[in-house]
Design an enzyme around this catalytic site. Structure first.
Site, mmCIF file in Angstrom:
data_model
loop_
_atom_site.group_PDB
_atom_site.id
_atom_site.type_symbol
_atom_site.label_atom_id
_atom_site.label_comp_id
_atom_site.label_asym_id
_atom_site.label_seq_id
_atom_site.Cartn_x
_atom_site.Cartn_y
_atom_site.Cartn_z
ATOM 1 N N CYS A 265 0.836 -1.202 0.000
ATOM 2 C CA CYS A 265 0.000 0.000 0.000
ATOM 3 C C CYS A 265 0.872 1.254 0.000
ATOM 4 O O CYS A 265 0.599 2.215 -0.718
ATOM 5 C CB CYS A 265 -0.928 -0.011 1.207
ATOM 6 S SG CYS A 265 -1.970 1.450 1.304
ATOM 7 N N CYS B 10 -5.505 -2.814 6.759
ATOM 8 C CA CYS B 10 -6.478 -1.720 6.638
ATOM 9 C C CYS B 10 -7.818 -2.164 6.057
ATOM 10 O O CYS B 10 -8.861 -1.735 6.521
ATOM 11 C CB CYS B 10 -5.889 -0.571 5.832
ATOM 12 S SG CYS B 10 -5.261 -1.056 4.216
#
Length: 368
Positions: free
Chosen positions: A102, A199
């Site tokens: 990410c 996440c």
């Protein structure tokens, strides 16, 4: 504010670190704006997803600090460049680290480009606990001042060019200082707990989430001596060194050591277990890493002495690194290390400086 004040876009996550980062940059005289990134499209009515609450917190902080908050949706980029790869790695029996992906694909690529091109930013800033230092015209990545919170492990893929365009204000502080600043400023995020877990999964059960996208293939659990002692629901649910969730109880009599995952035989769909967290089968003398990223972007040749982390929060391991070819290195540890896991990242350090790292392709087992 002078006309020449540099413009910084802070990635506002709705957490305390990015909130305080924005304020610190204001104090340093930058022209500050915030950007909230939505990276995951959750199903309606799913309580676990805190995106709406995080956006509200980010907005409240920006209102309090008197800065504009932009929003952007990177869910498509995230799905294509992070999530698909994450699933493919699990399917292959490896254990990936999506936070590293990410940072590589979203926060320091999509966000960096959007901030520069669409918002006219000179820099971006994030709430990561790392520092940068410019040496010989190149930006270096340093560990955060708070060794307990240092996040350089997750940022090893960044190049010196990306670091040169990034600011990390809280990297110079200890976490308790950051919370104190937020409290003194009366920010809503002051007491908000740190986000944990991946996440896009949030707090919910990992196994249940993964099962939605990858059907589990049940198979045998076998001891290192070849005895079948149970059944697993899918190799992807297990990682090397894992003890909980095996469904085979601690031990037969309760007097011996508990069982740990020591190997995954992907071809035959077999989970191999042994007793004790320092069982020889769990130990490695080194590893082979690939998909290398060196912060200075200079090709690595020859050998070097440095330290390595094979997972986050691990104590640095002294090692010798040797180049095998352009994109593969062999790492030999000074002492054997437990639970070196293919798919995870090996990250290298020279003192405070993060040199870069790569993906663990295979571990080099203790000679039997």
């Amino acid at each position: 504010m002078s006309e020449t004040a540099k413009k910084v876009i802070v990635g506002m996550s709705g957490g305390v670190d990015s909130s305080v980062s924005a304020w610190l940059l204001q104090q340093q005289g930058y022209q500050v704006e915030g950007l909230f990134m939505k990276n995951w499209e959750e199903d309606d009515g799913e309580e676990y997803c805190t995106a709406a609450a995080d956006l509200a917190d980010a907005q409240a902080v920006c209102d309090k600090l008197g800065i504009e908050l932009h929003t952007v949706n990177f869910a498509a980029e995230y799905w294509d460049n992070v999530f698909e790869l994450f699933l493919a790695e699990y399917k292959a029996g490896r254990t990936p680290n999506p936070d590293i992906l990410c940072n590589k694909e979203i926060k320091f690529k999509a966000f960096l480009e959007f901030a520069a091109e669409d918002l006219g930013a000179d820099y971006i800033a994030t709430g990561h606990y790392v520092r940068r230092a410019d040496v010989d015209g190149k930006s270096r990545l340093l560990r955060g001042l708070d060794s307990n919170k240092d996040q350089s492990y997750f940022l090893y893929t960044l190049s010196h060019e990306q670091i040169a365009q990034s600011l990390f204000p809280v990297g110079e502080l200890e976490k308790p200082q950051v919370r104190k600043i937020a409290e003194d400023l009366g920010l809503v995020t002051a007491k908000k707990k740190d986000s944990t877990g991946i996440c896009f999964i949030g707090e919910r059960k990992f196994r249940e989430f993964l099962g939605r996208y990858l059907p589990g293939q049940p198979g045998k659990i076998i001891t290192v001596d070849g005895d079948e002692i149970g059944e697993h629901q899918g190799l992807m649910y297990h990682t090397l060194g894992q003890r909980k969730g095996l469904g085979i109880g601690g031990t037969k009599e309760g007097t011996e050591e508990p069982w740990y995952v020591v190997d995954k035989d992907v071809e035959n769909n077999i989970l191999v277990v042994a007793q004790g967290h320092e069982h020889p089968r769990l130990m490695s003398v080194g590893l082979i890493a690939q998909q290398l990223h060196w912060v200075d972007r200079e090709p690595f040749t020859g050998t070097m002495r440095c330290t390595v982390k094979t997972r986050y929060r691990q104590t640095d391991i002294p090692c010798t690194v040797k180049a095998l070819d352009d994109d593969r290195i062999e790492v030999i540890f000074d002492e054997p290390v437990a639970a070196v896991t293919p798919g995870q990242s090996a990250v290298f350090y020279n003192g405070e400086v993060c040199l870069g790292g790569g993906i663990i392709e295979q571990r080099l087992p203790l000679p039997v």
